[in-house]
Design a protein around this motif. Sequence first.
Motif, mmCIF file in Angstrom:
data_model
loop_
_atom_site.group_PDB
_atom_site.id
_atom_site.type_symbol
_atom_site.label_atom_id
_atom_site.label_comp_id
_atom_site.label_asym_id
_atom_site.label_seq_id
_atom_site.Cartn_x
_atom_site.Cartn_y
_atom_site.Cartn_z
ATOM 1 N N VAL A 106 0.845 -1.200 0.000
ATOM 2 C CA VAL A 106 0.000 0.000 0.000
ATOM 3 C C VAL A 106 0.884 1.255 0.000
ATOM 4 C CG1 VAL A 106 -1.605 1.368 1.388
ATOM 5 C CG2 VAL A 106 -2.054 -1.046 0.978
ATOM 6 N N ASP A 107 1.958 1.226 0.771
ATOM 7 C CA ASP A 107 2.885 2.375 0.780
ATOM 8 C C ASP A 107 3.447 2.626 -0.619
ATOM 9 O OD1 ASP A 107 2.579 3.100 3.351
ATOM 10 O OD2 ASP A 107 4.337 2.009 4.115
ATOM 11 N N ARG A 108 3.790 1.531 -1.287
ATOM 12 C CA ARG A 108 4.359 1.662 -2.627
ATOM 13 C C ARG A 108 3.322 2.258 -3.591
ATOM 14 N NH1 ARG A 108 5.554 -3.852 -4.516
ATOM 15 N NH2 ARG A 108 3.646 -3.622 -5.703
ATOM 16 N N ILE A 109 2.102 1.784 -3.477
ATOM 17 C CA ILE A 109 1.048 2.302 -4.367
ATOM 18 C C ILE A 109 0.798 3.783 -4.057
ATOM 19 C CG2 ILE A 109 -1.371 2.108 -5.058
ATOM 20 C CD1 ILE A 109 -1.174 -0.893 -4.216
ATOM 21 N N ARG A 110 0.780 4.090 -2.779
ATOM 22 C CA ARG A 110 0.535 5.476 -2.358
ATOM 23 C C ARG A 110 1.602 6.393 -2.943
ATOM 24 N NH1 ARG A 110 0.060 4.749 3.175
ATOM 25 N NH2 ARG A 110 -2.194 4.777 3.325
ATOM 26 N N LYS A 111 2.857 5.926 -2.897
ATOM 27 C CA LYS A 111 3.972 6.737 -3.436
ATOM 28 C C LYS A 111 3.821 6.989 -4.928
ATOM 29 C CE LYS A 111 7.640 5.916 -0.126
ATOM 30 N NZ LYS A 111 7.956 4.563 0.370
ATOM 31 N N SER A 112 3.169 6.046 -5.627
ATOM 32 C CA SER A 112 3.006 6.220 -7.080
ATOM 33 C C SER A 112 2.054 7.377 -7.383
ATOM 34 C CB SER A 112 2.472 4.931 -7.707
ATOM 35 O OG SER A 112 1.087 4.770 -7.409
ATOM 36 N N GLY A 137 -5.607 0.661 10.410
ATOM 37 C CA GLY A 137 -4.182 0.946 10.590
ATOM 38 C C GLY A 137 -3.431 1.237 9.304
ATOM 39 N N VAL A 138 -4.031 0.928 8.175
ATOM 40 C CA VAL A 138 -3.329 1.138 6.913
ATOM 41 C C VAL A 138 -3.395 2.614 6.490
ATOM 42 C CG1 VAL A 138 -5.176 0.703 5.236
ATOM 43 C CG2 VAL A 138 -2.852 -0.077 4.753
ATOM 44 N N GLY A 139 -4.283 3.358 7.148
ATOM 45 C CA GLY A 139 -4.301 4.800 6.935
ATOM 46 C C GLY A 139 -4.940 5.272 5.648
ATOM 47 N N VAL A 140 -5.970 4.573 5.194
ATOM 48 C CA VAL A 140 -6.707 5.083 4.027
ATOM 49 C C VAL A 140 -8.031 5.675 4.504
ATOM 50 C CG1 VAL A 140 -5.685 3.476 2.370
ATOM 51 C CG2 VAL A 140 -7.784 2.830 3.544
ATOM 52 N N ASP A 141 -8.575 6.582 3.711
ATOM 53 C CA ASP A 141 -9.829 7.226 4.100
ATOM 54 C C ASP A 141 -10.978 6.231 4.130
ATOM 55 O OD1 ASP A 141 -8.551 9.584 4.320
ATOM 56 O OD2 ASP A 141 -9.100 10.321 2.319
ATOM 57 N N THR A 142 -11.003 5.399 3.107
ATOM 58 C CA THR A 142 -12.129 4.471 2.982
ATOM 59 C C THR A 142 -11.628 3.050 2.804
ATOM 60 O OG1 THR A 142 -13.246 6.236 1.777
ATOM 61 C CG2 THR A 142 -14.326 4.091 1.796
ATOM 62 N N VAL A 143 -12.154 2.168 3.616
ATOM 63 C CA VAL A 143 -11.912 0.740 3.418
ATOM 64 C C VAL A 143 -13.183 0.180 2.788
ATOM 65 C CG1 VAL A 143 -11.627 -1.471 4.605
ATOM 66 C CG2 VAL A 143 -10.321 0.528 5.361
ATOM 67 N N TYR A 144 -13.031 -0.484 1.652
ATOM 68 C CA TYR A 144 -14.201 -1.054 0.977
ATOM 69 C C TYR A 144 -14.341 -2.528 1.334
ATOM 70 C CZ TYR A 144 -14.408 3.237 -1.689
ATOM 71 O OH TYR A 144 -14.519 4.558 -2.043
ATOM 72 N N PRO A 145 -15.319 -2.882 2.148
ATOM 73 C CA PRO A 145 -15.541 -4.292 2.419
ATOM 74 C C PRO A 145 -16.240 -4.932 1.229
ATOM 75 C CG PRO A 145 -17.019 -2.908 3.743
ATOM 76 C CD PRO A 145 -16.325 -2.015 2.789
ATOM 77 N N ILE A 146 -15.669 -6.004 0.709
ATOM 78 C CA ILE A 146 -16.304 -6.653 -0.452
ATOM 79 C C ILE A 146 -16.316 -8.170 -0.280
ATOM 80 C CG2 ILE A 146 -15.685 -4.858 -2.140
ATOM 81 C CD1 ILE A 146 -13.456 -6.810 -3.151
ATOM 82 N N SER A 147 -17.187 -8.789 -1.035
ATOM 83 C CA SER A 147 -17.126 -10.231 -1.186
ATOM 84 C C SER A 147 -17.086 -10.501 -2.679
ATOM 85 C CB SER A 147 -18.352 -10.904 -0.565
ATOM 86 O OG SER A 147 -18.356 -12.268 -0.921
ATOM 87 N N ALA A 148 -15.882 -10.791 -3.168
ATOM 88 C CA ALA A 148 -15.730 -11.042 -4.606
ATOM 89 C C ALA A 148 -16.565 -12.249 -5.003
ATOM 90 C CB ALA A 148 -14.261 -11.273 -4.939
#
Length: 252
Positions: A106-112, A137-148
Amino acid sequence: MSALPLVAIIGRANVGKSTLFNRLIQKRTAIVNDTPGVTRDRIYGQSDWLGHFFIVVDTGGVDVDGTNEIEHQVVEQALLAQEEADIVIFVADKNVGLTPQDREVVDRIRKSGKPFFFAVNKVDHARHEQELSDFAGVGVDTVYPISAEHGHGIADMLDVLVIALPEMKEKPLPENTIRVAMVGRPNVGKSSLINRLLDSTRCIVSDIPGTTRDAVDTFLEIDKENFLLVDTAGIKRKGKTAKILDKFSVIM
Ligand SMILES: Nc1nc2c(ncn2[C@@H]2O[C@H](COP(=O)(O)OP(=O)(O)OP(=O)(O)O)[C@@H](O)[C@H]2O)c(=O)[nH]1
Ligand SMILES: [Mg+2]
């Protein structure tokens, strides 16, 4: 078709990336299995949500142990997909919880700097949503709960995702469109043949804005089969033939 925005599905092995991919493209293209490391290559499919078209790419697990060349390639492919994507869906697994590798990726994606969606998969029931505090704890505004697997939460995530899609440069052709080119020396009757086709009552002709690179492609539907008459006038132009030849799959 390459003009469509690209959405990459990234995450550790076995979190349900391929299941999500299949759901988004509404086909069972990608192999789903309860063994980590199933997906190895990048797999592409087309999806649309409320008329917004995009390409989805499924990838292998970013945590696959890179001890041999193939495993190394799996991670490499996932990285490439992330780099080429306009939007990333990062998938974590509710049953495993947030792992250090999740945070790292996630950090890597955020840096992009790319827009990304943090989805927690395997939230099969609304009541499971209470178990997501771990992921804050991952520090994103929105966590999307899904069931693929069951579809829960997918619509809510896609509603927001399509807003983040970059402007589309071309409208996609319907699937299975056959590109047809009329090739022949000047004056042999190519235009007459085209006109005859267009005049036939079984043929529906329509303009698809954007599919027309040189303003001379024509889209036809004949008995529910889709055809694109490619660059029909352009054929006459000197020196363009080689370029045109690259563009079609069927030669008449
Ligand atoms: N309960 C539940 N299981 C799921 C869900 N989505 C996927 N699974 C299961 O999780 C396992 C892994 O699914 P895949 O889609 O193959 O996971 P992946 O992330 O593509 O795995 P790799 O390709 O190995 O990286 C399979 O047994 C799926 O049936 C879900 O929404 N709920
Ligand atoms: Mg997979």
